[in-house]
Design an enzyme around this catalytic site. Structure first.
Site, PDB file in Angstrom:
ATOM      1  CE  LYS A 175      38.835  -9.713  14.661  1.00 24.74           C
ATOM      2  NZ  LYS A 175      38.468 -10.281  13.395  1.00 24.74           N
ATOM      3  CG  ASN A 179      42.397 -11.996  15.388  1.00 28.51           C
ATOM      4  OD1 ASN A 179      41.469 -12.381  16.081  1.00 28.51           O
ATOM      5  ND2 ASN A 179      42.222 -11.506  14.184  1.00 28.51           N
ATOM      6  CD  GLU A 256      43.496 -17.063   8.956  1.00 25.85           C
ATOM      7  OE1 GLU A 256      42.875 -16.756  10.001  1.00 25.85           O
ATOM      8  OE2 GLU A 256      43.231 -16.567   7.846  1.00 25.85           O
TER       9      GLU A 256
HETATM   10  N1  LIG Z   1      35.146 -17.500  11.492  1.00 30.40           N
HETATM   11  C1  LIG Z   1      35.222 -16.380  12.208  1.00 30.40           C
HETATM   12  O1  LIG Z   1      34.572 -16.273  13.262  1.00 30.40           O
HETATM   13  C2  LIG Z   1      36.061 -15.226  11.723  1.00 30.40           C
HETATM   14  C3  LIG Z   1      35.844 -13.978  12.301  1.00 30.40           C
HETATM   15  C4  LIG Z   1      36.592 -12.888  11.835  1.00 30.40           C
HETATM   16  C5  LIG Z   1      37.527 -13.054  10.847  1.00 30.40           C
HETATM   17  N2  LIG Z   1      37.737 -14.294  10.303  1.00 30.40           N
HETATM   18  C6  LIG Z   1      38.722 -14.405   9.230  1.00 30.40           C
HETATM   19  O2  LIG Z   1      38.005 -14.556   8.008  1.00 30.40           O
HETATM   20  C7  LIG Z   1      38.769 -15.355   7.083  1.00 30.40           C
HETATM   21  C8  LIG Z   1      37.928 -16.560   6.685  1.00 30.40           C
HETATM   22  O3  LIG Z   1      37.741 -17.355   7.844  1.00 30.40           O
HETATM   23  P1  LIG Z   1      36.629 -18.493   7.978  1.00 30.40           P
HETATM   24  O4  LIG Z   1      36.511 -18.800   9.417  1.00 30.40           O
HETATM   25  O5  LIG Z   1      35.412 -18.128   7.217  1.00 30.40           O
HETATM   26  O6  LIG Z   1      37.368 -19.709   7.240  1.00 30.40           O
HETATM   27  P2  LIG Z   1      36.737 -21.086   6.728  1.00 30.40           P
HETATM   28  O7  LIG Z   1      35.473 -21.390   7.458  1.00 30.40           O
HETATM   29  O8  LIG Z   1      37.838 -22.085   6.754  1.00 30.40           O
HETATM   30  O9  LIG Z   1      36.347 -20.768   5.220  1.00 30.40           O
HETATM   31  C9  LIG Z   1      37.282 -20.619   4.186  1.00 30.40           C
HETATM   32  C10 LIG Z   1      36.612 -21.051   2.914  1.00 30.40           C
HETATM   33  O10 LIG Z   1      37.495 -20.806   1.835  1.00 30.40           O
HETATM   34  C11 LIG Z   1      37.373 -21.909   0.952  1.00 30.40           C
HETATM   35  N3  LIG Z   1      38.507 -21.945   0.025  1.00 30.40           N
HETATM   36  C12 LIG Z   1      39.822 -22.126   0.271  1.00 30.40           C
HETATM   37  N4  LIG Z   1      40.538 -22.086  -0.859  1.00 30.40           N
HETATM   38  C13 LIG Z   1      39.653 -21.881  -1.861  1.00 30.40           C
HETATM   39  C14 LIG Z   1      39.760 -21.756  -3.272  1.00 30.40           C
HETATM   40  N5  LIG Z   1      40.940 -21.855  -3.886  1.00 30.40           N
HETATM   41  N6  LIG Z   1      38.634 -21.558  -3.987  1.00 30.40           N
HETATM   42  C15 LIG Z   1      37.417 -21.463  -3.388  1.00 30.40           C
HETATM   43  N7  LIG Z   1      37.252 -21.576  -2.064  1.00 30.40           N
HETATM   44  C16 LIG Z   1      38.351 -21.785  -1.303  1.00 30.40           C
HETATM   45  C17 LIG Z   1      37.283 -23.098   1.882  1.00 30.40           C
HETATM   46  O11 LIG Z   1      36.846 -24.235   1.162  1.00 30.40           O
HETATM   47  P3  LIG Z   1      36.805 -25.712   1.805  1.00 30.40           P
HETATM   48  O12 LIG Z   1      35.399 -25.864   2.290  1.00 30.40           O
HETATM   49  O13 LIG Z   1      37.097 -26.567   0.623  1.00 30.40           O
HETATM   50  O14 LIG Z   1      37.821 -25.775   2.891  1.00 30.40           O
HETATM   51  C18 LIG Z   1      36.261 -22.536   2.869  1.00 30.40           C
HETATM   52  O15 LIG Z   1      34.954 -22.669   2.340  1.00 30.40           O
HETATM   53  C19 LIG Z   1      40.057 -15.727   7.843  1.00 30.40           C
HETATM   54  O16 LIG Z   1      41.084 -14.830   7.535  1.00 30.40           O
HETATM   55  C20 LIG Z   1      39.649 -15.603   9.309  1.00 30.40           C
HETATM   56  O17 LIG Z   1      40.756 -15.364  10.162  1.00 30.40           O
HETATM   57  C21 LIG Z   1      37.012 -15.387  10.718  1.00 30.40           C
END
Ligand SMILES: NC(=O)c1ccc[n+]([C@@H]2O[C@H](COP(=O)([O-])OP(=O)(O)OC[C@H]3O[C@@H](n4cnc5c(N)ncnc54)[C@H](OP(=O)(O)O)[C@@H]3O)[C@@H](O)[C@H]2O)c1
Length: 292
Positions: A175, A179, A256
């Protein structure tokens, strides 16, 4: 029914929390930085609305059976504050993040035996803090051990495809190969179609090959021709697809970079493997982020 806390109800966390809580399957609590009244997810199966319990301060939390962390990799320290209470009685903590350093990121905060690294394939994005578009099937892959099998069982009866593998290391490095090359689009601020260019195609393969060399030194195994396969995946993707690191840069959000490219440079150094393409990408993107 398990008591599950999900820290970070963003794109991935929102999809996972909504499916886990569906029809009272489990007692799901989301741990967020701000109040949320509901999670509205446009799923491939249709709209899904979840109203989990919501905590907005770690002091409100108590011990649960499972913790799932779905913050961005760079928010590990903030997520860890929640774990002190949620995992106080030894609950396993699944780390749903990209990269290959799930354990290393949380090692300062919890015993190794509680950490459950997860390879996440869940195409999703937030359109606002409570609305998420899930663009395809959510897939989670975990190591085939007792915790891994328990995590898979939590998703029984949901459309989330959770599975075990005997070789999670190779799965997360594969992966990462995909990425890490996404940084090209983040640098040029152009969607996937740009990768039809011959020079950019060669650059993508060179970056993936660096990642594979470092991954092999770390013990990962790859299929032959992976770099070409990743190039062709990009060339066959919808031409206007925007990967998450490009989307983050365009929106002025943190990126990231370390988890997706910096790690290749750092571990390459450890093994004496040159990673000039990734090194340049990290330096340029970090400088652009500083200068914005
Ligand atoms: N999105 C995709 O398609 C995808 C696919 C595969 C893998 N990933 C991976 O999955 C992981 C998450 O990605 P994502 O896209 O879901 O990110 P995201 O949409 O930015 O979500 C991250 C969440 O974490 C919250 N957060 C941050 N610090 C926090 C804390 N201290 N306490 C509670 N909540 C907190 C953020 O809150 P706020 O709302 O306040 O910002 C947000 O709700 C990453 O490593 C990414 O690379 C993502």
């Amino acid at each position: 029914m398990a008591r599950i806390a999900l820290v970070g109800p963003g794109a991935v966390g929102g999809v996972i929390a909504a499916w886990l809580g569906q029809a009272g399957r489990h007692q799901v609590t989301v741990c967020a930085r701000r109040p949320i009244d509901a999670l509205h997810v446009e799923t491939p199966q249709g709209p899904l609305v979840a109203r989990p319990a919501v905590l907005t301060a770690p002091e409100q939390a108590g011990p649960v059976d499972w913790v799932l962390v779905a913050t961005k990799a760079y928010d590990a320290a903030g997520a860890a504050v929640w774990l002190q209470r949620l995992a106080a009685r030894g609950a396993p903590v699944a780390i749903l993040q990209n990269g290959v350093e799930h354990r290393e990121r949380f090692a300062p905060y919890l015993p190794a035996g509680q950490l459950v690294p997860v390879m996440v394939d869940c195409p999703a994005e937030r359109t606002d803090p409570t609305h998420i578009r899930q663009r395809g099937t959510a897939k989670l892959v975990v190591q085939d051990d007792a915790h891994g099998r328990e995590l898979v069982a939590l998703f029984a009866g949901t459309p989330v495809e959770a599975s075990v593998t005997p070789d999670l290391k190779s799965a997360v490095w594969r992966k990462l190969c995909l990425n890490s090359s996404g940084v090209i689009n983040a640098l040029i601020l152009q969607p996937t179609a740009a990768l039809h260019d011959e020079q950019l195609g060669d650059l993508l393969k060179a970056m993936v090959e660096e990642c594979m060399a470092v991954g092999r030194a770390e013990g990962a195994v790859f299929e032959a021709g992976l770099a070409e396969k990743i190039l062709q995946m990009n060339r066959h993707a919808p031409p206007d697809s925007v990967n998450s690191i490009q989307a983050d840069r365009s929106a002025g959000r943190p990126m990231e970079i370390d988890a997706r490219n910096g790690v290749i440079v750092r571990l390459g150094r450890k093994h004496g493997i040159p990673t000039p393409h990734n090194q340049m990408a990290v330096a340029l993107l970090a400088a652009m982020a500083r200068g914005k």
